[in-house]
Design an enzyme around this catalytic site. Structure first.
Site, PDB file in Angstrom:
ATOM      1  N   LYS A 202       1.212   9.690   1.136  1.00 42.09           N
ATOM      2  CA  LYS A 202       0.100   8.786   1.458  1.00 42.09           C
ATOM      3  C   LYS A 202      -1.098   9.048   0.554  1.00 42.09           C
ATOM      4  CE  LYS A 202      -2.908   9.680   4.540  1.00 42.09           C
ATOM      5  NZ  LYS A 202      -3.636  10.038   5.779  1.00 42.09           N
TER       6      LYS A 202
ATOM      7  N   ASP B   2      -0.865   5.031   6.677  1.00 43.09           N
ATOM      8  CA  ASP B   2      -1.548   5.896   7.628  1.00 43.09           C
ATOM      9  C   ASP B   2      -1.426   5.291   9.023  1.00 43.09           C
ATOM     10  OD1 ASP B   2      -3.260   3.768   7.631  1.00 43.09           O
ATOM     11  OD2 ASP B   2      -4.991   4.866   6.895  1.00 43.09           O
TER      12      ASP B   2
END
Length: 201
Positions: free
Chosen positions: A123, A141
């Site tokens: 991420k 996320d």
């Protein structure tokens, strides 16, 4: 959330979203590149705008040269887990020559960051790469997972727990973006703007 609402928001914001993505693609000075690296190391589980008040080009010299204790104090009020993030910044300094010369291939660049930069998972690596001009990556996320679930793209709200799951979820987001005729990089900024009320980074 209905798909039509997403389309309406996209139509309303796409010009500013495209302008923002265009700004990411502009060449970065070494100073700007390192600041962006530090920003993406410090934003997880923290408010991005608050992080930006300290992680900016005005503090470039401190970010690149300050000792661990000074960095901890600098981050304390604006970034959660400031002790860890101070260590991540110090570690990243050693890899800055390689970061300035990342592979042009998006996936290879992300693999390098995940392997070498403490604090960077898939991420965070995707976030950094997107912010310096790389494309076709998903920043998965909690907020994105929740919205993809609301749009029936994901069956549940579980975060990816392995690289394999991340890649599978990333592909689902890409497929969804394509079905909506929205560029996947634009979709990420759109989703975040719907949460925060503004297009940031």
């Amino acid at each position: 959330m209905h798909k039509q609402h997403l389309i309406n928001e996209y139509d309303r914001k796409k010009s500013i979203i495209r302008k923002r993505l265009g700004s990411f693609a502009k060449p970065k000075s070494d100073k700007a590149l390192f600041v962006e690296l530090c920003f993406c190391l410090c934003t997880p589980q923290s408010n991005a705008k608050r992080v930006a008040t300290i992680i900016n080009e005005n503090n470039h010299v401190k970010l690149f040269n300050a000792g661990l204790d000074e960095l901890r104090q600098m981050l304390r009020s604006n970034a959660r887990f400031h002790n860890n993030k101070a260590r991540y910044i110090v570690n990243a300094r050693a890899y800055f020559p390689e970061i300035k010369n990342l592979p042009k291939h998006t996936i290879k660049a992300r693999e390098f960051l995940v392997k070498n930069i403490k604090g960077f998972g898939l991420k965070e690596s995707s976030h950094f790469l997107r912010n310096i001009g790389y494309r076709d990556l998903c920043i998965i996320d909690r907020h994105v997972v929740n919205m993809m679930h609301d749009l029936n793209v994901f069956k549940n709200k579980k975060m990816p727990s392995s690289h394999k799951q991340y890649f599978e979820m990333e592909q689902k987001i890409k497929d969804f973006a394509k079905s909506m005729n929205i560029d996947v990089d634009e979709l990420d900024l759109l989703l975040w703007s719907m949460k925060t009320g503004f297009v940031f980074k």
